[in-house]
Scaffold this motif. Structure first.
Motif, PDB file in Angstrom:
ATOM      1  N   UNK A  88     -82.716  20.589   0.913  1.00  0.00           N
ATOM      2  CA  UNK A  88     -81.660  20.772   1.919  1.00  0.00           C
ATOM      3  C   UNK A  88     -82.052  20.155   3.262  1.00  0.00           C
ATOM      4  N   UNK A  89     -82.082  18.820   3.325  1.00  0.00           N
ATOM      5  CA  UNK A  89     -82.443  18.163   4.580  1.00  0.00           C
ATOM      6  C   UNK A  89     -81.473  18.502   5.720  1.00  0.00           C
ATOM      7  N   UNK A  90     -81.987  18.474   6.923  1.00  0.00           N
ATOM      8  CA  UNK A  90     -81.162  18.733   8.116  1.00  0.00           C
ATOM      9  C   UNK A  90     -80.230  17.549   8.381  1.00  0.00           C
ATOM     10  N   UNK A  91     -79.277  17.765   9.289  1.00  0.00           N
ATOM     11  CA  UNK A  91     -78.414  16.661   9.729  1.00  0.00           C
ATOM     12  C   UNK A  91     -78.589  16.432  11.222  1.00  0.00           C
ATOM     13  N   UNK A  92     -78.359  15.196  11.628  1.00  0.00           N
ATOM     14  CA  UNK A  92     -78.594  14.741  13.001  1.00  0.00           C
ATOM     15  C   UNK A  92     -77.353  14.043  13.541  1.00  0.00           C
ATOM     16  N   UNK A  93     -77.091  14.257  14.836  1.00  0.00           N
ATOM     17  CA  UNK A  93     -75.979  13.541  15.472  1.00  0.00           C
ATOM     18  C   UNK A  93     -76.339  13.199  16.910  1.00  0.00           C
ATOM     19  N   UNK A  94     -75.808  12.093  17.374  1.00  0.00           N
ATOM     20  CA  UNK A  94     -75.936  11.744  18.795  1.00  0.00           C
ATOM     21  C   UNK A  94     -74.637  11.993  19.557  1.00  0.00           C
ATOM     22  N   UNK A  98     -70.285  12.130  14.293  1.00  0.00           N
ATOM     23  CA  UNK A  98     -70.866  11.593  13.067  1.00  0.00           C
ATOM     24  C   UNK A  98     -72.246  12.220  12.871  1.00  0.00           C
ATOM     25  N   UNK A  99     -72.480  12.641  11.651  1.00  0.00           N
ATOM     26  CA  UNK A  99     -73.736  13.303  11.294  1.00  0.00           C
ATOM     27  C   UNK A  99     -74.369  12.558  10.139  1.00  0.00           C
ATOM     28  N   UNK A 100     -75.697  12.406  10.180  1.00  0.00           N
ATOM     29  CA  UNK A 100     -76.388  11.845   9.019  1.00  0.00           C
ATOM     30  C   UNK A 100     -77.568  12.731   8.673  1.00  0.00           C
ATOM     31  N   UNK A 101     -77.952  12.707   7.403  1.00  0.00           N
ATOM     32  CA  UNK A 101     -79.082  13.533   6.978  1.00  0.00           C
ATOM     33  C   UNK A 101     -80.394  12.950   7.486  1.00  0.00           C
TER      34      UNK A 101
END
Ligand SMILES: [Zn+2]
Length: 379
Positions: A88-94, A98-101
């Motif tokens: 269950x990798x985290x997600x990242x956004x700037x 939009x979110x990416x794993x």
């Protein structure tokens, strides 16, 4: 002069849905972040999987290490190593759109500790367990015309609980999203389902759709996990009545009771959830609805991105024998009204049908596919 520009990086959670426990700065680029988790009314069944935080003053292009700790918990009174794992990798956004794993991470089973390795593109970024769907997203969906909205009650903290009605056919399909605050994927699917129902008249042919779009707005605001602010699991306790301690369940059950006592039926009920790695459809207890359940399961398997990890099965009459307050919504509604009530879990880990970790657009698309399959099964 450069040093003056490099303020120390900070981690914060003071926004809608944000949540962490203790925040420790080990070095300018290394933080230890405890998950707060949530326990029930008796201090049991701790689940620690929702985290959502913002990092400010990061140095773009420089790797940061973010250790997620305090993960172990308990589920249905059985201890576990936690719901945050290498699956269950985290997600990242700037930009929080939009979110990416985050695929660069280490998972140390001894803690366990999940160490995220993030090289930000900008000085501010957000990290979460899954792509957040907050009350702001719900407000945007509320603005969509074509549905009737009723306020069926209020949460412990006074937030309104909505029931939406779309269409007016003789059959009734009743959908429930986000009983548990951490399960943002349920809300993204709900968003897709509602937009599809509003856009496509054929889905409303002969069917009244009733929708609980978000069942725990307090929890979603505070970044909760699965209990209301008094500690009651909103998908247990369907066999007890306590409007003061759990007004959310009382309001939802009250709306269903009102519908049934007005002479209407509920031909299909579904509550949509998320898990880490399991994906399944659970039918109501007993054998009365097996034929319909089998047909629906077949339609979902063949025509949607639902990728079950186990075959269709039918619920027991309670989650924990011999204990009060342990019936989920499916069990409670079946016991009360013999409603063909179902529960679906969808994983947040890799989905083999998608060939990737599920993203927002996959959830939204599934919501549309879901109402298409239900309409086909009912019509
Ligand atoms: Zn759930």
């Amino acid at each position: 002069m450069l040093a003056l520009l490099l303020a120390a990086a900070t981690v914060s959670t003071d926004f809608d849905g944000g949540n962490l426990g203790r925040i420790e700065r080990l070095s300018p680029t290394h933080f230890r972040l405890a998950l707060k988790g949530q326990k029930d009314q008796d201090g049991r069944n701790r689940q620690a999987n929702w985290y959502y935080f913002r990092v400010d003053n990061a140095t773009p292009g420089t790797e940061m290490r973010l250790d997620l700790v305090d993960l172990p918990g308990e589920y249905n009174y059985k201890p576990n190593r936690g719901a945050v794992t290498r699956d269950t990798p985290a997600v990242l956004s700037h930009d929080r759109k939009t979110w990416r794993h985050i695929t660069a991470f280490e998972y140390d089973t001894s803690g366990p500790t999940m160490t995220l390795k993030v090289t930000p593109e900008r000085s501010t970024f957000w990290v979460a367990h899954t792509p957040p769907y907050t009350n702001e997203h719900l407000e945007a969906l509320r603005k969509q015309p074509g549905k009737h909205e009723a306020v069926i009650g209020k949460t412990v903290q006074g937030r309104p609980l909505y029931l939406w009605t779309i269409g007016d056919g003789p059959k009734t399909a009743w959908l429930m999203f986000r009983q548990h605050a951490w399960e943002s994927g349920s809300s993204w699917a709900g968003d897709g389902a509602v937009r599809a129902l509003l856009a496509d008249a054929s889905l409303r042919q002969g069917i009244t759709w009733k929708i609980f779009p978000l069942c725990d707005p307090d929890g979603v605001t505070h970044g909760g996990v699965r209990f209301n602010v008094n500690g009651y699991d909103l998908n247990r306790n369907w066999d007890v009545s306590d409007p003061a301690k759990m007004p959310e369940i009382a309001a939802q059950r009250g709306a269903i009771d009102t519908w049934i006592s007005s002479g209407r039926t509920i031909d299909f009920f579904l509550s949509l959830h998320n898990t880490e790695t399991g994906e399944y459809l659970e039918g109501p207890p007993g054998t009365a609805h097996q034929e319909f359940a089998t047909r629906l399961f077949g339609l979902l398997k063949a025509g949607t991105t639902f990728a079950p990890t186990r075959e269709l099965f039918f619920a027991e009459t309670t989650t924990t024998a011999g204990m009060k307050g342990r019936m989920n919504v499916v069990q409670g509604l079946h016991a009360r009204h013999r409603i063909p009530a179902f529960l679906m879990e969808q994983r947040i880990s890799h989905n083999p049908k998608l060939g990737r970790l599920p993203a927002i657009e996959d959830r939204v698309r599934f919501g549309k596919e879901l109402v298409e399959a239900i309409a086909k099964a009912l019509q």
